[in-house]
Each structure stands twice: as structure tokens, then as C-alpha cells.
Write a protein that holds these residues in place. Structure first.
Motif, PDB file in Angstrom:
ATOM      1  N   GLU A   1       0.332   1.544   9.050  1.00  0.00           N
ATOM      2  CA  GLU A   1       0.471   2.032  10.405  1.00  0.00           C
ATOM      3  C   GLU A   1       0.127   0.905  11.377  1.00  0.00           C
ATOM      4  O   GLU A   1      -0.881   0.225  11.202  1.00  0.00           O
ATOM      5  CB  GLU A   1      -0.490   3.203  10.610  1.00  0.00           C
ATOM      6  CG  GLU A   1      -0.577   3.720  12.002  1.00  0.00           C
ATOM      7  CD  GLU A   1      -2.000   3.719  12.515  1.00  0.00           C
ATOM      8  OE1 GLU A   1      -2.913   4.186  11.819  1.00  0.00           O
ATOM      9  OE2 GLU A   1      -2.205   3.196  13.620  1.00  0.00           O
TER      10      GLU A   1
ATOM     11  N   ARG B   1       6.982   2.859   5.785  1.00  0.00           N
ATOM     12  CA  ARG B   1       6.776   3.368   4.443  1.00  0.00           C
ATOM     13  C   ARG B   1       7.688   2.612   3.490  1.00  0.00           C
ATOM     14  O   ARG B   1       8.867   2.410   3.791  1.00  0.00           O
ATOM     15  CB  ARG B   1       7.098   4.858   4.409  1.00  0.00           C
ATOM     16  CG  ARG B   1       6.247   5.659   3.467  1.00  0.00           C
ATOM     17  CD  ARG B   1       6.516   7.138   3.650  1.00  0.00           C
ATOM     18  NE  ARG B   1       5.753   7.758   4.721  1.00  0.00           N
ATOM     19  CZ  ARG B   1       4.480   8.145   4.627  1.00  0.00           C
ATOM     20  NH1 ARG B   1       3.817   7.974   3.512  1.00  0.00           N
ATOM     21  NH2 ARG B   1       3.872   8.704   5.648  1.00  0.00           N
TER      22      ARG B   1
ATOM     23  N   ARG C   1       0.141   3.258  15.596  1.00  0.00           N
ATOM     24  CA  ARG C   1       0.549   4.633  15.341  1.00  0.00           C
ATOM     25  C   ARG C   1       2.016   4.791  14.930  1.00  0.00           C
ATOM     26  O   ARG C   1       2.539   5.898  14.931  1.00  0.00           O
ATOM     27  CB  ARG C   1       0.255   5.532  16.555  1.00  0.00           C
ATOM     28  CG  ARG C   1      -1.234   5.721  16.824  1.00  0.00           C
ATOM     29  CD  ARG C   1      -1.864   6.453  15.684  1.00  0.00           C
ATOM     30  NE  ARG C   1      -3.291   6.617  15.820  1.00  0.00           N
ATOM     31  CZ  ARG C   1      -3.883   7.568  16.520  1.00  0.00           C
ATOM     32  NH1 ARG C   1      -3.163   8.442  17.170  1.00  0.00           N
ATOM     33  NH2 ARG C   1      -5.189   7.668  16.558  1.00  0.00           N
ATOM     34  N   ILE C   2       2.654   3.675  14.596  1.00  0.00           N
ATOM     35  CA  ILE C   2       3.977   3.796  13.987  1.00  0.00           C
ATOM     36  C   ILE C   2       3.780   3.548  12.497  1.00  0.00           C
ATOM     37  O   ILE C   2       3.113   2.591  12.106  1.00  0.00           O
ATOM     38  CB  ILE C   2       4.963   2.770  14.576  1.00  0.00           C
ATOM     39  CG1 ILE C   2       5.135   3.025  16.071  1.00  0.00           C
ATOM     40  CG2 ILE C   2       6.320   2.858  13.858  1.00  0.00           C
ATOM     41  CD1 ILE C   2       5.894   1.924  16.786  1.00  0.00           C
ATOM     42  N   ILE C   3       4.357   4.425  11.709  1.00  0.00           N
ATOM     43  CA  ILE C   3       4.189   4.293  10.264  1.00  0.00           C
ATOM     44  C   ILE C   3       5.412   3.625   9.673  1.00  0.00           C
ATOM     45  O   ILE C   3       6.542   3.953  10.026  1.00  0.00           O
ATOM     46  CB  ILE C   3       3.974   5.673   9.628  1.00  0.00           C
ATOM     47  CG1 ILE C   3       2.599   6.197  10.025  1.00  0.00           C
ATOM     48  CG2 ILE C   3       4.099   5.605   8.104  1.00  0.00           C
ATOM     49  CD1 ILE C   3       2.320   7.592   9.579  1.00  0.00           C
TER      50      ILE C   3
ATOM     51  N   ILE D   1      14.638  10.087   4.117  1.00  0.00           N
ATOM     52  CA  ILE D   1      13.480  10.965   4.373  1.00  0.00           C
ATOM     53  C   ILE D   1      12.520  10.282   5.354  1.00  0.00           C
ATOM     54  O   ILE D   1      12.019  10.884   6.299  1.00  0.00           O
ATOM     55  CB  ILE D   1      12.748  11.305   3.051  1.00  0.00           C
ATOM     56  CG1 ILE D   1      13.609  12.260   2.231  1.00  0.00           C
ATOM     57  CG2 ILE D   1      11.374  11.922   3.320  1.00  0.00           C
ATOM     58  CD1 ILE D   1      13.056  12.559   0.848  1.00  0.00           C
TER      59      ILE D   1
ATOM     60  N   SER E   1       0.808  -1.231   0.000  1.00  0.00           N
ATOM     61  CA  SER E   1       0.000   0.000   0.000  1.00  0.00           C
ATOM     62  C   SER E   1       0.836   1.274   0.000  1.00  0.00           C
ATOM     63  O   SER E   1       0.276   2.364  -0.057  1.00  0.00           O
ATOM     64  CB  SER E   1      -0.923   0.000   1.226  1.00  0.00           C
ATOM     65  OG  SER E   1      -0.155  -0.145   2.394  1.00  0.00           O
ATOM     66  N   GLY E   2       2.143   1.153   0.084  1.00  0.00           N
ATOM     67  CA  GLY E   2       2.971   2.364   0.107  1.00  0.00           C
ATOM     68  C   GLY E   2       3.346   2.767   1.512  1.00  0.00           C
ATOM     69  O   GLY E   2       4.470   3.112   1.808  1.00  0.00           O
ATOM     70  N   PHE E   3       2.349   2.754   2.399  1.00  0.00           N
ATOM     71  CA  PHE E   3       2.664   2.965   3.813  1.00  0.00           C
ATOM     72  C   PHE E   3       1.624   2.231   4.635  1.00  0.00           C
ATOM     73  O   PHE E   3       0.535   1.911   4.145  1.00  0.00           O
ATOM     74  CB  PHE E   3       2.678   4.452   4.180  1.00  0.00           C
ATOM     75  CG  PHE E   3       1.320   5.077   4.259  1.00  0.00           C
ATOM     76  CD1 PHE E   3       0.647   5.170   5.474  1.00  0.00           C
ATOM     77  CD2 PHE E   3       0.669   5.549   3.116  1.00  0.00           C
ATOM     78  CE1 PHE E   3      -0.615   5.725   5.547  1.00  0.00           C
ATOM     79  CE2 PHE E   3      -0.588   6.105   3.182  1.00  0.00           C
ATOM     80  CZ  PHE E   3      -1.232   6.196   4.402  1.00  0.00           C
TER      81      PHE E   3
ATOM     82  N   MET F   1      13.955  10.410   8.752  1.00  0.00           N
ATOM     83  CA  MET F   1      13.932  11.759   9.298  1.00  0.00           C
ATOM     84  C   MET F   1      12.542  12.088   9.844  1.00  0.00           C
ATOM     85  O   MET F   1      12.400  12.799  10.828  1.00  0.00           O
ATOM     86  CB  MET F   1      14.319  12.763   8.215  1.00  0.00           C
ATOM     87  CG  MET F   1      15.126  13.901   8.747  1.00  0.00           C
ATOM     88  SD  MET F   1      15.941  14.898   7.496  1.00  0.00           S
ATOM     89  CE  MET F   1      14.872  14.972   6.123  1.00  0.00           C
ATOM     90  N   GLY F   2      11.528  11.554   9.180  1.00  0.00           N
ATOM     91  CA  GLY F   2      10.158  11.785   9.634  1.00  0.00           C
ATOM     92  C   GLY F   2       9.749  10.850  10.761  1.00  0.00           C
ATOM     93  O   GLY F   2       8.579  10.771  11.107  1.00  0.00           O
ATOM     94  N   ARG F   3      10.698  10.171  11.323  1.00  0.00           N
ATOM     95  CA  ARG F   3      10.474   9.229  12.416  1.00  0.00           C
ATOM     96  C   ARG F   3       9.454   8.166  12.005  1.00  0.00           C
ATOM     97  O   ARG F   3       8.428   7.975  12.638  1.00  0.00           O
ATOM     98  CB  ARG F   3      10.037   9.929  13.699  1.00  0.00           C
ATOM     99  CG  ARG F   3      10.488   9.123  14.912  1.00  0.00           C
ATOM    100  CD  ARG F   3      10.194   9.804  16.232  1.00  0.00           C
ATOM    101  NE  ARG F   3      10.456   8.859  17.301  1.00  0.00           N
ATOM    102  CZ  ARG F   3       9.594   7.929  17.689  1.00  0.00           C
ATOM    103  NH1 ARG F   3       8.418   7.833  17.142  1.00  0.00           N
ATOM    104  NH2 ARG F   3       9.917   7.081  18.659  1.00  0.00           N
ATOM    105  N   GLU F   4       9.790   7.518  10.892  1.00  0.00           N
ATOM    106  CA  GLU F   4       8.992   6.404  10.399  1.00  0.00           C
ATOM    107  C   GLU F   4       9.957   5.265  10.077  1.00  0.00           C
ATOM    108  O   GLU F   4      11.172   5.464  10.056  1.00  0.00           O
ATOM    109  CB  GLU F   4       8.241   6.810   9.133  1.00  0.00           C
ATOM    110  CG  GLU F   4       7.291   7.980   9.366  1.00  0.00           C
ATOM    111  CD  GLU F   4       6.665   8.534   8.103  1.00  0.00           C
ATOM    112  OE1 GLU F   4       5.671   9.230   8.216  1.00  0.00           O
ATOM    113  OE2 GLU F   4       7.193   8.276   7.002  1.00  0.00           O
TER     114      GLU F   4
END
Lengths: 734, 267
Positions: free
Chosen positions: B50, B57, B53-55, B67, B46-48, B70-73
Motif C-alpha cells: 500500500e 497486488r 492508501r492505494i493498494i 479481480i 509480499s503479495g500486496f 475490479m476492487g480498484r487496486e
């Protein structure tokens, strides 16, 4: 935790007696024998170059002592975030383009005379020759290349702020959305309308310091800005705050201070000024008007998957605190929700309007009006209850914010949502018969209910090294007879001096009546920061605790008097990354949820608030009575913002420049019933667990009201104030 | 680096991520996960996705990985053969093999990273990995073996054996229900080549392989639960939490990874 003796008690305000009996002296009440009076000549042109200021006739008026123009100001610039505003506009200015008038409230001359009347007469005799320039009042037009530039000395664009958030893949996010709501919102200017207009007195103190007594919010930055403009060292300037008749963010930026100090510097005599209400309205900043375009999507499970937002804020003629205000709009543009894919662009744009300023909520009310409206619309479109929809998406402990860092906990948005819904009886079956206030059924009277929530950071952040100073001195021999508490904070009417004395009593174990507060005087207090950003209880409490612990240790070591100072530093934050927004923006948050029931007369378009339920997590109510006061005050102010206060301008001129045309709520307008739920989930780094409160209850009211209005009428209002005219137009009746 | 993106791997990833570790996961081009609502592998489709609540990607370049971090994923990549280990951009301290292959690897990556943790049967500590963690339910779940192996795969998970749904034949699976549905006994869950797979009992569908995947006969394609609490489908299980906790213990107690924690020689 041991039982608290002073903290948590609804203690009577220490300033109550003076204020209710009229003994307390506010800025405008101060006088010194032999003092002179000042009037300011405002440009009253939205955009022009001052070619000539002719004071010949004015200076000859008997009783006029001096008239100052731009050439008399040593460093003719000031500003809290950026020195982009001339103190006086006109030729001979030390600043490039200091002869440009950028809004009607720009000041051109200061007239000092023996009486206020004479100063006023002389002011009216000054002739200004202007070269009018094209007036730019629409921020969207001002952003376009080729627009007239408001600050040619600063560059070639009117865009003075651009914050971004780029999280995840916005297109992918929307591709997974089953429901999308796209809309445009316009939120209005709001005038602070503090009861006491800008006023004060300046004189030389016993040590020859230029002493300025004008109500403000941060003694240290007032002192620094005055010193900068007068080209003097800050220690030759003293700032003292007398009692302050409301501030709400509006007194963070200077108004009369520099010119009072300039006059004293030149004349060595005390000088006083009081602005009229009209001067107060045209001469000083307002809440930012914003145009907000937004597209939010949720999937079939009711989870938000993407949010795209563009905010264009009218910064007006000068920066004031727009960069910081809009940073807060950026961070609150997600609402208190978990959204995997986000794209946010927030612009601040210079125009020839009165500057946008700090105002209770600091950019959050505008962004949250959009976010909460989007939530209510999505819920409606999906057929989910709006409270349930919020529960699904509310931030939780450990969640990563849109800016790529974990939200500081405990996160209590779900808790306040549940508390507000339960107190309101949101899920009870409702009797939706149109019943009027008189109890009779009248078909044109309709009722509706609405829900919204919000969150707000505590303190200054985004990389600012947030700190607060306090000093404590314990006096006595075998036991403590007296405690001197020194602090720089402004008591702007919210009651923080009372709260600080309570906290000092708790921290030292000495009763409140033995604590003497010496506050708001740069001669005796260090930098305690601003009374804004919902920070003062949090920050001063930590500073007081620190100072008290050090002083008590000295007391134990038999040092008399036992005196200590302490600077509390909040956890570090970082600014937005320019491209992605990634940052650790804040160190603490507080949460609020509100439910509203209102009644609309469809014939007249008049809205009445029947009930407002507000659940607020304050961490710890240091003084529950003051917490109630803050909440009720915020709700009334937000009600004015949403329903009544209709700030009107034309071509840069303010049409509603009196309280007779700019209507604020009176006792007959306020909600019939405000019901509070004070939630106390302690913040781990707050003093006794306290979070911030001052701005919080302001935040969700506007979107809760428009949701209730939609419930009553089926019409969404994306703009306010909800004047009868706007409502009747929305209903298609006019 | 966590190999595998299924429910156990995701539980481990969540615990490490919340503890502040930078985690990268790898998966197959078409992950075979069944508990997809609690698995980061779903991001490959699906691309990402969860989980609690942790994503995570899907990331296919070094730039996308950075990236995402950096976005905390959690970045998850299709990298069956761990080509990323050859990249000089990353220096992995820990490799966790949580694919639950349940058989020894032909070519072990042991010694190519400072610490290789094997989850479940198939691994031998000191031979093809540094440490093995027990994945079998029961008294030993989460136990750390610094020598030897985990309990052998019995082929029969604990509890009612009928709760595990297996492919009756090879083919492309077309699913008809979704995870979290309460199913009546005998209702159709999916079809392979038109042959229906039926719910063995009335209960909660907790896992179901992604629609359209090609499956082999006997492969695990889903699981059901006698309990009806839908939250079981959307939060990390006790088993995954336990194993994740053990991984954390192994990492934090590793003296080679933590020079400052190493016992100082007594003088």
C-alpha cells in the motif's frame, strides 16, 4: 458564501408551541363524530397454521359492526421490501400459505364495533383453531439444512439475505499480521419504544378517497402498500401524517394502516384504532439481534491488514427492510477504516421471532459494535493508544472502500476522532483514583474511559435511485407575501419541518413566518421519500433549493403565483456484486467519534455514565439547537440499548412486553454530562453543506461503553445490555 | 502499462490511478527498488502493498488482474519482457517506461503502443519513444520533451553524494535495519557476504533494497536523508509527483488517444 440569514440559526421549532401546550393532535388523538373502533386479534402463537377462525359468538355481541378475517382481504400480502406478510392470517387467504402464523404478532382478525370496549369483548370471543408447528427462534439453527422452513412458499431455505465482501487475499493478509484478535459478539434486540403507540383513523375524504391518518415515515410507500392489499389504484388512497410521536425507523413498516383502510372501504364509515403498549411491542418490528464472529489482524506498524467477519442476523418472521439493513451492516463491518484484505459474510435468517426492522443506525450499530470492539482490543494487545490506533487506520480522502470504490469525500473521521479526544482530554494524565459520586473514595467504585467512532451513509442507496420532491409557490403582487412549501416528509419529532422552513426561507429570501408548509399528505405532495436513513435534511434541502430557484425565476418573469416543483436526484449508486460486494454503495457519509467516562459499582453491577463526549461532523448545522437535541436523544437511546433495555423472549413469546419490564432510560438514568462538538466540514453536494445526522450519534456509544468498562475492570463484555446481572457474572461475582 | 515499480513509477501510477486510469505495472521477479515503502514493486515480495492508501497486488493471471482492477487496486505482474502485450485480452493505449535503466533499450517497443513515454535519460523522443520526461532534479524536472533527450545521467544525483548507498561488492545482501529508522553515523545497515555497510552520516534511512536480494558491485542498495522527518519515507516524493503530473499532461494532451479532443479542421 454569502452570509446566511436563516440557515445555521438555532431557530425555535415551528411545532414547539402546539406540542408543549398539548394542542397538537397525534394519531391517537384524532376523532370524527360517528366513528367506529377497531381491535385486532393477534395470533399470539409463534408458529402455527390457522385451521379455523370462529367468529359466530363474537359477531353477535351488540354493537359489533363487522369482523374481518383473511378471506376479506383482497390481496392478502404486504411488505416494504417484499410482499411476504399476510395482512390477516387464516383460511381463505388469497396468498399461498396465508394461513400460516409466523410470529406472535401476526394478525388474525379485525373487529370493528361502536366502542373500543365492545370491540375488545368481541375479540376475546373469537375462537381460533391452530395447528401448532415447530418453533424456530435461533437463527443459527434456522440456517441449517433440514430446519423447519418459515416461508415454505418462498423456497427451501430460511436464509433470506446473504451479502458478501471479498477484497484481496484474506489468508495472505493474516499471514502479515503480528497481532490478531478473534472474538464473538452478540447484540440484542431493541424495541423502538416510541412514546406514541401505533394508532390512527381512516375515513372517506370529500373526494371519496380512503384516507388514512396514521403516523409513518414515508407517505408514498404507505399509500402503495395499502393500495396493493386492497387491490385499488393508489390515487384512491390518501395518506396524511398527523403529528408523530417518534418513529426511529419503526414506522417504516405498516401496522394498522391496511386494516383501517379495509374497514373504511367496506363500511364507508370512519374507523379508529389505538394499539396498547403491549400490542405495539409484540406486533411490530425491532432492531435486529445479531451474532457476529470476527477476526481482525494488524501488522507491526499498527496498520490493519485483514478483517474477516461473519454476521448472522435474526430477520424474524418477515423481510420488512432486512435486506437493506443488512446491506448497511455489510458496508460498516470494516468500521471507518482502511483494510486491504477483507472477507465479510452477512446473513439474514427468517425465524419465528418478531421481525427485525429499521431502527436508527439501520444495521450499523451492530456491525460497528464489533468493529470498534475489535479496534479497542487490537490497540490493547499491541500496546497502542486506541485513539492513536484509529488515527493510523482511519479512512482518508481518496481511499478505496472495501467494495472497490472511492469513499465520497471529504472524509472527516480523523477530524472527529481528534475533536472528541481533545474535548474529552483523552491524552491528559488521569487521576484514576476510585472516587464515587459522593466524592468519597470507595474501593468498590471504579471508573473507566472508552473511545469509539462510526460512520453512516446518508440516504437510500445500493442502487436505489434516491430522490426527493418539493414544491414552492410564491404568492403576492409586487413583492412576495407568502410562500407555500409543499413536501411529503414526515415530521417524526426530529424537527425536520422547522429545518425545511429555514431552508426554504434561505432559498427564497423570504422570512420564515411567511412560509407555510403543507406536508405529509399524498393528496398535495409528491414522493419525497422516507424520513429515515439520515436523509431528510440532505434530500429535502436539495429539493427545496431546486424548487425555489425555479419559482424565483418565474417570479422574475412576473408569473403570479410563481409555482414550481423540483425532484432532486442524488448521485447514482449501485448494488453489491453478488460474489465480491463491489459496488458504489453510497453518495455521502457522515462521521462521529465518542469518548465515554463511566463509573461502576462492583458490588451492585450498576453502571453510570459520567460523561459522554460526542464529536459529529454534520457538514452544516442548519439548526444547531435541533442538532444538539438529535445528538442528546441518540445518546440516551443508545445508552438504553447498551445498558438497560433487556428484551427477553422464550420460544418466540415476548416476556418483556410492557414498559414496566422493558426498561428504557428515564431522566435519572441519563449521562450526567453530554458534551458536544459540532464539526462542520461541508459535504459538496449537501444543501449548504449539510450531511446526515439522525442516526450518527447512536452508533459508537455501545463499544465506547464496553471499552470504558474494560478500562475500569479489565473485562471485555461482548454482549449487552450491561445489566447488573451480566456485569456481576462478567466479574465472576455471581 | 507502467514498466517498473519503483518510487518514480509508483508516483506516476498513483497520479494516473487517482485520475481514473486503469493501471497495470510490471516488475522483475526480484525487484531492486530501494524506496520500498513508497513503491508498488514491494507487492511482488509480499503479495500486496500500500502506498498512500492505494493498494497494488501481485497478480499472475488475467483473472487475478481483473479481480484486482475490479476492487480498484493496481495489479503488478512479474513480466520482464512484457509478454502481456501479446495478450489479446488487453489493448494498451499508453506504455510508460519508468524503470530508470538510464540507457537506450536494445529493442524498443516504440510503435507497438499508441503512446510510449520514457522517463529519464536513455530515451530519445521520436526514435525509441513518443515523449521523454525529465527526471533530473532541478529547474527542468518534469519537463516534457517531444524531441530529443532528457539530461544525461551524471551518475551523481543532486545533493550530498554520500546519501546514496551502493554495494561495495557483489553478493547476497542481508539487511539489519528497516526503512524509517533513524541511524547513527557508522551503524550497520546491511551486510554483503559478511561485510558491513555503514551509515555514512546520522540521519534517516529512506530506502533499502529488499533483504536477501543478490546485488552487483556498485548497485544502488539504499539511500539516507539528512532530514529526520519520518513521513518522508511513507509518502510519494515531490519528484515522483512532478513526473507523474507530466505523464498525465502528456496523456491528456495526446490528440491520437483522445479523438474527441482532436482539433477539428476549420472549414
Amino acid at each position: 458564501m454569502k452570509n446566511l440569514e436563516f440557515v445555521g440559526k438555532p431557530t425555535r421549532r415551528v411545532d414547539a408551541l402546539g406540542k408543549v401546550t398539548g394542542i397538537t393532535r397525534f394519531s391517537g388523538d384524532l376523532s370524527i363524530p360517528g366513528m367506529l373502533h377497531m381491535k385486532i386479534l393477534f395470533a399470539r402463537r409463534p408458529h402455527a397454521r390457522v385451521i379455523k377462525v370462529d367468529i359466530q359468538e363474537a359477531i353477535c355481541v351488540k354493537g359489533v359492526v363487522a369482523i374481518y378475517t383473511a378471506k376479506d382481504v383482497p390481496v392478502n400480502e404486504y411488505g416494504l421490501q417484499k410482499n411476504d406478510q399476510p395482512v390477516l392470517c387464516g383460511p381463505g387467504s388469497s396468498r399461498v400459505d396465508g394461513d400460516l402464523v409466523r410470529f406472535i404478532g401476526d394478525q388474525v382478525a379485525a373487529i370493528i364495533a361502536e366502542t373500543e370496549e365492545i370491540a375488545g369483548q368481541a375479540r376475546d370471543l373469537i375462537k381460533i383453531e391452530f395447528e401448532d408447528l415447530p418453533v424456530v427462534t435461533d437463527p443459527v439453527a434456522a440456517m441449517q439444512p433440514g430446519s423447519e422452513i418459515i416461508h415454505p412458499e418462498l423456497g427451501t431455505s430460511n436464509i433470506c439475505v446473504h451479502d458478501k465482501i471479498r477484497k484481496g487475499d484474506i489468508e495472505l493478509g493474516f499471514s502479515l499480521a503480528n497481532t490478531i484478535v478473534e472474538d464473538e459478539y452478540q447484540v440484542p434486540v431493541q424495541e423502538h419504544a416510541y412514546l406514541q403507540p401505533e394508532a390512527g383513523i381512516a375515513y372517506l375524504d370529500e373526494n371519496g378517497r380512503i384516507t388514512v391518518q396514521v403516523g409513518g415515515q414515508w407517505t408514498k410507500t404507505d399509500q402503495d402498500q395499502i393500495a396493493h392489499a386492497l387491490n385499488r389504484s393508489p390515487d384512491t388512497i390518501r395518506v396524511i401524517y398527523p403529528a408523530i410521536g417518534g418513529a426511529f425507523g419503526g414506522r417504516e413498516d405498516l401496522s394498522v394502516q391496511i386494516l383501517l383502510a379495509l374497514a373504511v372501504m367496506k363500511l364507508n364509515k370512519p374507523v379508529k384504532i389505538i394499539w396498547t403498549r403491549q400490542e405495539s411491542i409484540i406486533g411490530h418490528g425491532k432492531r435486529h439481534a445479531m451474532i457476529i464472529k470476527s477476526r481482525w489482524g494488524a501488522n507491526k506498524d499498527g496498520k490493519l491488514v485483514a478483517a474477516s467477519t461473519e454476521i448472522i442476523a435474526d430477520a424474524g418472521a418477515y423481510m420488512y427492510t432486512s435486506n437493506k439493513v443488512l446491506g448497511n451492516s455489510t458496508i460498516t463491518s470494516s468500521g471507518p477504516y482502511f483494510i486491504p484484505n477483507m472477507k465479510t459474510d452477512v446473513y439474514g435468517v427468517y425465524t419465528n421471532n418478531v421481525p427485525g426492522a429499521a431502527f436508527r443506525g439501520f444495521g450499523a450499530p451492530q456491525a460497528l459494535f464489533m468493529a470498534e470492539s475489535q479496534m479497542n482490543k487490537l490497540a490493547e494487545k499491541m500496546g497502542i493508544d486506541p485513539v492513536e490506533f484509529r488515527r493510523i487506520n482511519a479512512l482518508k480522502d481518496g481511499d478505496t472502500l472495501s467494495v472497490g470504490t472511492v469513499v465520497p469525500g471529504p472524509v472527516t473521521i480523523s477530524r472527529v476522532i481528534d475533536e472528541a479526544a481533545s474535548k474529552f482530554g483523552w491524552f491528559k494524565s488521569e487521576d484514576d483514583k476510585p472516587i464515587s459520586r459522593s466524592g468519597k473514595q470507595e474501593i468498590h467504585m471504579v471508573r473507566g474511559k472508552g473511545f469509539a467512532c462510526g460512520f453512516k451513509n446518508v440516504g437510500f442507496s445500493f442502487g436505489y435511485k434516491e430522490n426527493c420532491w418539493a414544491g414552492i409557490e410564491l404568492r403576492g403582487k409586487s413583492k412576495i407575501e407568502e410562500v407555500i412549501l409543499r413536501h411529503g416528509s414526515a415530521e417524526v419529532g426530529q424537527g425536520n419541518h422547522t429545518v425545511m422552513i429555514q431552508m426554504a426561507a434561505e432559498a427564497t429570501g423570504v422570512p420564515m413566518e411567511k412560509i407555510k408548509l403543507v406536508a405529509s399528505d399524498t393528496a398535495s405532495s409528491n414522493n419525497s421519500g422516507s424520513a429515515s436513513a439520515s436523509r431528510m435534511t440532505f434530500m429535502s434541502g436539495n429539493a427545496i433549493k431546486g424548487a425555489a430557484a425555479l419559482a424565483l425565476k418565474k417570479w422574475k418573469d412576473e408569473i403570479r403565483p410563481a409555482a414550481a416543483e423540483f425532484v432532486y436526484f442524488a448521485p447514482e449508486t449501485t448494488p453489491f456484486d453478488q460474489e465480491t460486494g463491489y459496488s458504489t454503495p453510497n453518495f455521502a457519509y457522515a462521521y462521529v467519534a465518542q469518548a465515554v467516562e463511566l463509573e461502576l459499582d462492583k458490588e451492585t453491577g450498576i453502571v453510570r455514565l459520567i460523561r459522554v463526549v460526542s464529536a459529529n461532523d454534520v457538514g452544516k448545522a442548519i439548526n444547531p439547537a435541533l442538532v444538539e437535541g438529535q445528538i442528546e436523544g441518540a445518546i440516551v437511546q443508545a445508552q438504553g440499548y447498551t445498558i438497560l433495555e433487556n428484551y427477553q423472549t422464550r420460544d418466540g413469546y415476548v416476556l418483556t412486553d410492557q414498559l414496566s419490564t422493558y426498561l428504557i432510560p428515564t431522566i435519572l438514568d441519563i449521562p450526567e454530562k453530554i458534551e458536544l462538538v459540532i464539526v462542520e466540514v461541508p459535504d459538496p453536494i449537501g444543501p449548504w453543506g449539510a450531511r446526515g445526522l439522525g442516526e450518527l450519534p447512536f452508533l459508537p456509544l455501545a463499544p465506547a461503553i464496553t471499552a470504558a468498562l474494560h478500562d475500569a475492570t479489565g473485562v471485555w463484555f461482548n454482549e449487552f445490555p450491561l445489566t447488573p446481572e451480566r456485569i456481576l457474572r462478567g466479574l465472576g461475582r455471581i | 502499462m507502467i514498466r517498473g515499480g519503483g518510487d518514480l513509477a509508483s508516483g506516476i501510477a498513483a497520479r494516473l490511478f487517482r485520475s481514473g486510469f486503469k493501471v497495470i505495472m510490471t516488475e522483475l521477479p526480484k525487484p531492486l527498488t530501494v524506496r520500498r515503502t513508497v513503491s508498488f514493486s514491494e507487492a511482488i515480495y509480499s503479495g500486496f502493498t500500500e502506498v498512500e492508501r492505494i493498494i497494488s497486488r501481485r497478480s499472475s493471471s488475467i483473472k487475478e488482474i481483473s479481480i484486482t482492477q475490479m476492487g480498484r487496486e493496481i495489479p503488478i505482474l512479474v513480466d520482464e519482457n512484457l509478454e502481456i502485450l501479446k495478450s489479446n485480452k488487453y489493448e494498451f493505449s499508453v506504455l510508460i517506461d519508468a524503470r530508470m535503466e538510464k540507457k537506450p533499450e536494445i529493442k524498443s517497443l516504440y510503435k507497438s503502443v499508441p503512446l510510449l513515454i520514457g522517463i529519464g535519460p536513455g530515451f530519445t523522443a521520436g526514435v525509441d519513444c513518443s515523449v521523454v520526461i525529465e527526471s533530473s532534479r532541478g529547474h527542468s524536472l518534469g519537463r516534457i520533451y517531444r524531441q530529443g533527450k532528457a539530461l544525461d545521467d551524471t551518475g551523481h544525483p543532486a545533493g550530498d553524494p554520500t546519501r546514496i548507498l551502493r554495494a561495495p561488492m557483489s553478493g547476497t545482501i542481508l539487511t539489519e535495519v528497516k526503512i524509517g529508522d533513524l541511524l547513527e553515523s557508522g551503524s550497520v545497515i546491511a551486510k554483503i557476504n559478511g561485510v558491513p555497510i555503514l551509515a555514512p552520516f546520522t540521519g534517516l534511512l529512506r530506502g533499502l533494497i529488499h533483504d536477501g536480494v543478490t546485488v552487483q558491485k556498485g548497485m544502488k542498495i539504499g539511500d539516507m536523508d539528512h532530514r529526520s522527518d519520518i513521513n518522508l519515507c511513507f509518502s510519494i516524493s515531490d519528484k515522483a509527483m512532478a513526473i507523474g503530473g507530466s505523464v498525465l499532461e502528456v496523456i491528456l494532451s495526446d490528440t491520437n488517444l483522445q479523438p474527441d479532443r482532436r482539433d477539428k479542421p476549420k472549414l
